[in-house]
Write a protein that holds these residues in place. Structure first.
Motif, PDB file in Angstrom:
ATOM      1  N   TRP A 322       0.813  -1.213   0.000  1.00 30.58           N
ATOM      2  CA  TRP A 322       0.000   0.000   0.000  1.00 30.58           C
ATOM      3  C   TRP A 322       0.845   1.262   0.000  1.00 30.58           C
ATOM      4  O   TRP A 322       0.414   2.302  -0.522  1.00 30.58           O
ATOM      5  CB  TRP A 322      -0.940  -0.007   1.199  1.00 30.58           C
ATOM      6  CG  TRP A 322      -2.108  -0.932   1.033  1.00 30.58           C
ATOM      7  CD1 TRP A 322      -2.667  -1.345  -0.142  1.00 30.58           C
ATOM      8  CD2 TRP A 322      -2.867  -1.547   2.071  1.00 30.58           C
ATOM      9  NE1 TRP A 322      -3.725  -2.182   0.099  1.00 30.58           N
ATOM     10  CE2 TRP A 322      -3.877  -2.323   1.449  1.00 30.58           C
ATOM     11  CE3 TRP A 322      -2.804  -1.525   3.468  1.00 30.58           C
ATOM     12  CZ2 TRP A 322      -4.815  -3.066   2.177  1.00 30.58           C
ATOM     13  CZ3 TRP A 322      -3.730  -2.258   4.184  1.00 30.58           C
ATOM     14  CH2 TRP A 322      -4.724  -3.011   3.556  1.00 30.58           C
ATOM     15  N   GLY A 346      -8.570  -1.326   0.728  1.00 29.38           N
ATOM     16  CA  GLY A 346      -7.365  -1.345  -0.090  1.00 29.38           C
ATOM     17  C   GLY A 346      -7.091  -2.674  -0.772  1.00 29.38           C
ATOM     18  O   GLY A 346      -6.059  -2.827  -1.423  1.00 29.38           O
ATOM     19  N   GLY A 377      -5.473   2.048   0.097  1.00 23.93           N
ATOM     20  CA  GLY A 377      -4.489   1.449   0.992  1.00 23.93           C
ATOM     21  C   GLY A 377      -3.414   2.439   1.385  1.00 23.93           C
ATOM     22  O   GLY A 377      -2.976   2.484   2.539  1.00 23.93           O
TER      23      GLY A 377
END
Length: 402
Positions: A322, A346, A377
């Protein structure tokens, strides 16, 4: 001149900058965050490999990066088969299992290092606080009931068979202070022990990434592939072993890719490999250890980072993905990872081979969705797991404890 700064001890089985395990990274991160305000000493073993606990680092005391590290030799290497047999025997007996049988399992679990126990008990009053990292292992199980100074436990609990030994319920009392990595880890404690302990939620941090600095930095053998709109690069990060779901996910992928019509599809796995070669299909590219720069380039070029582990207390792999706005697909049997996905929006999760196939296809066929998931994310990491955020939470907790 005598220092007036408070002294904090860390107890954990392994501690070394080159060890990439999640608990070890957390301990290293926390020690480095706290060293500016406190005197930090680490009590650990000479082992680097948790599968054997073989002594690979010289015993004794060294100072590294302003952190004093005391290393003690492991007296017996681990035999995984013997350990698993001891655990199975204990669990099969239920409540009739004896304390001696459980302690025998703990010794086989290791790392067995009596000198660490004896030395810390003798020196404990030199410290204002001791931080235990991990819950399964011999040094923590042996020391925790005997230590009389203030303590903080960072257990990295998983909902796994060993946790159901009665001995662990006797040791991890609710009046201790715990730092959990995720709300789901707290639920593991609550469901197993029937109480909510004194606790906080912190986790560890991921360094801020400036994606633009890697835009022209993909490894040469992936530059052409990654530049094509239809190309798909799937990645896993971290230690490859059976218990972390790698054999299963490799089988899922190998069977799936032989039936799904897609060109320019690549699966890359980076990290230490503890699998039998026969369990790695030819469709999988094992990269092993790579430089940090190559790792970051690979993550950025990936379409999706996959974490197949059913047992996670945090999942650094998710946060690393992420941090480069790369979406994730994770094993939904891990409540922690499923919880991260739900809170962040995410990524997605799978529960079996069919859901893995369908979810993977769904994500492959929707590049805009992958982009949106990755951005979600990234925002989640920035809000919760940057160095500044984690440092503030950790230092507030330590200040309160002291």
């Amino acid at each position: 001149m005598t220092s007036t700064r408070s002294k904090i001890a860390f107890i954990l089985p392994r501690f070394h900058p080159e060890i990439a395990g999640g608990a070890e990274k957390l301990a290293l991160d926390y020690a480095l965050l706290l060293k500016e305000d406190y005197e930090i000493e680490v009590f650990t073993t000479c082992a680097k490999d948790y599968t054997t606990w073989r002594n690979e680092i010289k015993p004794g005391t060294e100072v590294w990066n302003q952190i004093t590290i005391h290393r003690f030799p492991v007296t017996k290497e681990r035999n995984i088969q013997e350990m698993n047999k001891a655990l199975e025997d204990c669990l099969s007996k239920g409540f009739s299992v004896t304390r001696e049988e459980q302690l025998s399992f703990i010794e086989k679990q290791g790392p067995c290092c009596p000198a660490l126990i004896d030395t810390f008990l003798k020196d404990q009053n030199k410290f204002n606080l001791v931080i235990f990292v991990g819950y399964l292992y011999y040094p923590i199980v042996k020391l925790l009931p005997l230590v009389s100074i203030k303590k903080l436990i960072i257990p990295t609990f998983h909902d796994e068979p060993a946790l159901y030994l009665p001995l662990y319920k006797e040791i991890y009392l609710p009046n201790y202070v715990y730092s959990f990595n995720a709300p789901e880890e707290l639920l593991v404690y609550q469901n197993r022990f029937g109480q909510i302990p004194k606790h906080t939620l912190i986790g560890t941090f991921i360094e801020n990434q400036n994606s633009s600095q890697y835009s022209n930095n993909s490894p040469a053998d992936f530059q052409v592939t990654a530049s094509k709109p239809e190309s798909i690069i799937l990645m896993t990060l971290g230690r490859m072993e059976v218990a972390k779901g790698f054999v299963e996910i490799f089988q899922f992928f190998d069977r799936w890719q032989s039936t799904y019509n897609i060109s320019n599809l690549t699966w890359i796995s980076i990290g230490s490999n503890h699998l039998n070669p026969k369990d790695i299909p030819s469709s999988i590219q094992i990269k092993g250890f790579v430089s940090q720069n190559e790792k970051e380039s690979l993550i950025q070029s990936a379409s999706l980072v996959i974490n197949p582990s059913p047992y996670e207390s945090f999942s650094i792999a998710m946060m690393e993905a992420w941090s480069f706005k790369t979406p994730v697909l994770v094993n939904g049997k891990s409540e922690v990872m499923r919880g991260h996905n739900i809170r962040s929006q995410g990524g997605l999760h799978y529960s079996d081979e069919i859901s893995f196939r369908r979810t993977l296809e769904y994500l492959i066929e929707r590049p805009e969705l992958r982009k949106r998931l990755g951005e979600n994310g990234y925002k989640y990491v920035q809000a919760n797991f940057t160095k500044d955020v984690v440092s503030k939470k950790l230092k507030q907790l330590i200040s309160k404890l002291l």
